[in-house]
Write a protein that holds these residues in place. Sequence first.
Motif, mmCIF file in Angstrom:
data_model
loop_
_atom_site.group_PDB
_atom_site.id
_atom_site.type_symbol
_atom_site.label_atom_id
_atom_site.label_comp_id
_atom_site.label_asym_id
_atom_site.label_seq_id
_atom_site.Cartn_x
_atom_site.Cartn_y
_atom_site.Cartn_z
ATOM 1 N N VAL A 1 0.832 -1.202 0.000
ATOM 2 C CA VAL A 1 0.000 0.000 0.000
ATOM 3 C C VAL A 1 0.872 1.259 0.000
ATOM 4 O O VAL A 1 0.596 2.231 -0.718
ATOM 5 C CB VAL A 1 -0.954 -0.006 1.206
ATOM 6 N N GLU A 2 1.940 1.237 0.791
ATOM 7 C CA GLU A 2 2.843 2.393 0.821
ATOM 8 C C GLU A 2 3.471 2.630 -0.553
ATOM 9 O O GLU A 2 3.554 3.770 -1.020
ATOM 10 C CB GLU A 2 3.936 2.168 1.863
ATOM 11 N N ALA A 3 3.892 1.548 -1.202
ATOM 12 C CA ALA A 3 4.492 1.678 -2.534
ATOM 13 C C ALA A 3 3.497 2.252 -3.523
ATOM 14 O O ALA A 3 3.850 3.080 -4.379
ATOM 15 C CB ALA A 3 4.993 0.319 -3.010
ATOM 16 N N LEU A 4 2.235 1.837 -3.425
ATOM 17 C CA LEU A 4 1.205 2.341 -4.329
ATOM 18 C C LEU A 4 1.045 3.849 -4.198
ATOM 19 O O LEU A 4 1.117 4.588 -5.188
ATOM 20 C CB LEU A 4 -0.129 1.652 -4.039
ATOM 21 N N PHE A 5 0.820 4.322 -2.983
ATOM 22 C CA PHE A 5 0.516 5.738 -2.802
ATOM 23 C C PHE A 5 1.743 6.629 -2.940
ATOM 24 O O PHE A 5 1.606 7.821 -3.230
ATOM 25 C CB PHE A 5 -0.170 5.953 -1.451
ATOM 26 N N SER A 6 2.929 6.080 -2.756
ATOM 27 C CA SER A 6 4.126 6.899 -2.930
ATOM 28 C C SER A 6 4.535 7.018 -4.394
ATOM 29 O O SER A 6 5.250 7.950 -4.772
ATOM 30 C CB SER A 6 5.290 6.309 -2.119
ATOM 31 N N SER A 7 4.063 6.088 -5.223
ATOM 32 C CA SER A 7 4.472 6.096 -6.637
ATOM 33 C C SER A 7 3.359 6.538 -7.588
ATOM 34 O O SER A 7 3.589 6.646 -8.792
ATOM 35 C CB SER A 7 4.948 4.695 -7.047
ATOM 36 N N THR A 8 2.159 6.779 -7.065
ATOM 37 C CA THR A 8 1.024 7.180 -7.901
ATOM 38 C C THR A 8 0.658 8.617 -7.604
ATOM 39 O O THR A 8 0.471 8.978 -6.439
ATOM 40 C CB THR A 8 -0.200 6.271 -7.622
ATOM 41 N N ASP A 9 0.567 9.439 -8.644
ATOM 42 C CA ASP A 9 0.268 10.848 -8.410
ATOM 43 C C ASP A 9 -1.219 11.134 -8.599
ATOM 44 O O ASP A 9 -1.923 10.430 -9.328
ATOM 45 C CB ASP A 9 1.088 11.746 -9.342
ATOM 46 N N THR A 10 -1.665 12.174 -7.920
ATOM 47 C CA THR A 10 -3.073 12.550 -7.928
ATOM 48 C C THR A 10 -3.575 12.866 -9.331
ATOM 49 O O THR A 10 -4.706 12.500 -9.693
ATOM 50 C CB THR A 10 -3.288 13.778 -7.020
ATOM 51 N N ALA A 11 -2.752 13.521 -10.122
ATOM 52 C CA ALA A 11 -3.175 13.939 -11.456
ATOM 53 C C ALA A 11 -3.525 12.734 -12.334
ATOM 54 O O ALA A 11 -4.479 12.785 -13.121
ATOM 55 C CB ALA A 11 -2.085 14.771 -12.115
ATOM 56 N N SER A 12 -2.776 11.638 -12.195
ATOM 57 C CA SER A 12 -3.033 10.456 -13.015
ATOM 58 C C SER A 12 -4.383 9.833 -12.671
ATOM 59 O O SER A 12 -5.147 9.439 -13.556
ATOM 60 C CB SER A 12 -1.924 9.417 -12.805
ATOM 61 N N ILE A 13 -4.679 9.751 -11.378
ATOM 62 C CA ILE A 13 -5.959 9.171 -10.967
ATOM 63 C C ILE A 13 -7.106 10.096 -11.361
ATOM 64 O O ILE A 13 -8.160 9.637 -11.818
ATOM 65 C CB ILE A 13 -5.963 8.907 -9.451
ATOM 66 N N ARG A 14 -6.898 11.391 -11.213
ATOM 67 C CA ARG A 14 -7.947 12.346 -11.597
ATOM 68 C C ARG A 14 -8.250 12.233 -13.086
ATOM 69 O O ARG A 14 -9.422 12.255 -13.491
ATOM 70 C CB ARG A 14 -7.526 13.769 -11.256
ATOM 71 N N ALA A 15 -7.212 12.114 -13.904
ATOM 72 C CA ALA A 15 -7.414 12.016 -15.350
ATOM 73 C C ALA A 15 -8.192 10.757 -15.715
ATOM 74 O O ALA A 15 -9.103 10.791 -16.556
ATOM 75 C CB ALA A 15 -6.062 12.031 -16.066
ATOM 76 N N ALA A 16 -7.865 9.628 -15.087
ATOM 77 C CA ALA A 16 -8.591 8.390 -15.355
ATOM 78 C C ALA A 16 -10.044 8.495 -14.900
ATOM 79 O O ALA A 16 -10.964 8.036 -15.580
ATOM 80 C CB ALA A 16 -7.901 7.216 -14.655
ATOM 81 N N VAL B 1 -13.834 9.378 -8.923
ATOM 82 C CA VAL B 1 -14.971 9.483 -9.838
ATOM 83 C C VAL B 1 -16.100 10.258 -9.167
ATOM 84 O O VAL B 1 -16.701 11.165 -9.771
ATOM 85 C CB VAL B 1 -15.462 8.074 -10.265
ATOM 86 N N ILE B 2 -16.382 9.938 -7.913
ATOM 87 C CA ILE B 2 -17.439 10.639 -7.182
ATOM 88 C C ILE B 2 -17.039 12.079 -6.915
ATOM 89 O O ILE B 2 -17.849 13.007 -7.054
ATOM 90 C CB ILE B 2 -17.737 9.920 -5.852
ATOM 91 N N ALA B 3 -15.777 12.281 -6.555
ATOM 92 C CA ALA B 3 -15.317 13.618 -6.160
ATOM 93 C C ALA B 3 -15.347 14.621 -7.305
ATOM 94 O O ALA B 3 -15.675 15.794 -7.097
ATOM 95 C CB ALA B 3 -13.902 13.530 -5.583
ATOM 96 N N VAL B 4 -15.007 14.182 -8.513
ATOM 97 C CA VAL B 4 -14.929 15.127 -9.633
ATOM 98 C C VAL B 4 -16.246 15.216 -10.398
ATOM 99 O O VAL B 4 -16.364 15.994 -11.343
ATOM 100 C CB VAL B 4 -13.789 14.745 -10.613
ATOM 101 N N ALA B 5 -17.243 14.423 -9.989
ATOM 102 C CA ALA B 5 -18.528 14.431 -10.686
ATOM 103 C C ALA B 5 -19.381 15.611 -10.234
ATOM 104 O O ALA B 5 -19.057 16.335 -9.288
ATOM 105 C CB ALA B 5 -19.268 13.123 -10.429
ATOM 106 N N SER B 6 -20.508 15.792 -10.898
ATOM 107 C CA SER B 6 -21.438 16.857 -10.552
ATOM 108 C C SER B 6 -22.239 16.476 -9.311
ATOM 109 O O SER B 6 -22.216 15.336 -8.845
ATOM 110 C CB SER B 6 -22.403 17.115 -11.716
ATOM 111 N N GLU B 7 -22.975 17.427 -8.782
ATOM 112 C CA GLU B 7 -23.799 17.197 -7.600
ATOM 113 C C GLU B 7 -24.847 16.109 -7.850
ATOM 114 O O GLU B 7 -25.311 15.443 -6.912
ATOM 115 C CB GLU B 7 -24.498 18.502 -7.200
#
Length: 240
Positions: free
Chosen positions: A64-79, A210-216
Amino acid sequence: NTLVRMARAIGFDGFEDFREPFRAEVRAGRESYTDRARWLQDLAEGGKLDRLFADMATASMNNVEALFSSTDTASIRAAARDILSARATFILGMGIANPLARNFAYLASMAVDTVSAIPQDGALPVDALARAKPGDILLAMTFKPYRRDVVEAVEVARDQGLTIIALSDSPASPIIRAADHGFVVAVDTPQFFPSSVSTIALLETLLSFVIAVASEEIVERVEKFHDRRHQLGIYIGEPE
């Protein structure tokens, strides 16, 4: 100095970057599933299950530590934004990844109507893509040893113009190389099958984005979904 020059000549920043893939290979090892199962049996016979418990805890936390230390927010937001804007999103996982795919699709269905798990009813993964259109999304998962049916489905989806989101255990994975959004998850474990801990963490994070960047409107759909279940008596207790 010779090694540093060689590392830079083939695309690495320096000797440390060049050495890291070799370290990762040593850490991963090449024991078979059978070898690991036999080792687990030996631990039990030798009264060393406390060691196994500690090794499982360490591996899970490290993954889990390796995942969150190597994955950036922008990549997940784009997906996440691509999933929201797509006409259809297909979630593909075979073997141990199949329940992970179905769980993601199930949770997503509370908020969006465009996400589904494949394959269905014994069909081949490629069969489910027969009606997919350019601009649709295929989120695919496979880990060593890589599933041929998943790799082939990614290749078919790529040829059909789908956007590929890939989850795998190495940058060299065939589905990562073909992906528009590639996420490498650590699956190290003392067990005799790849760990799913970091994969689940990534899928849950992606869904939360997905929920966070979606509309109300998405929030209203989730609320309506759970209100209906309370009204039908599916849940015990009053709504929170």
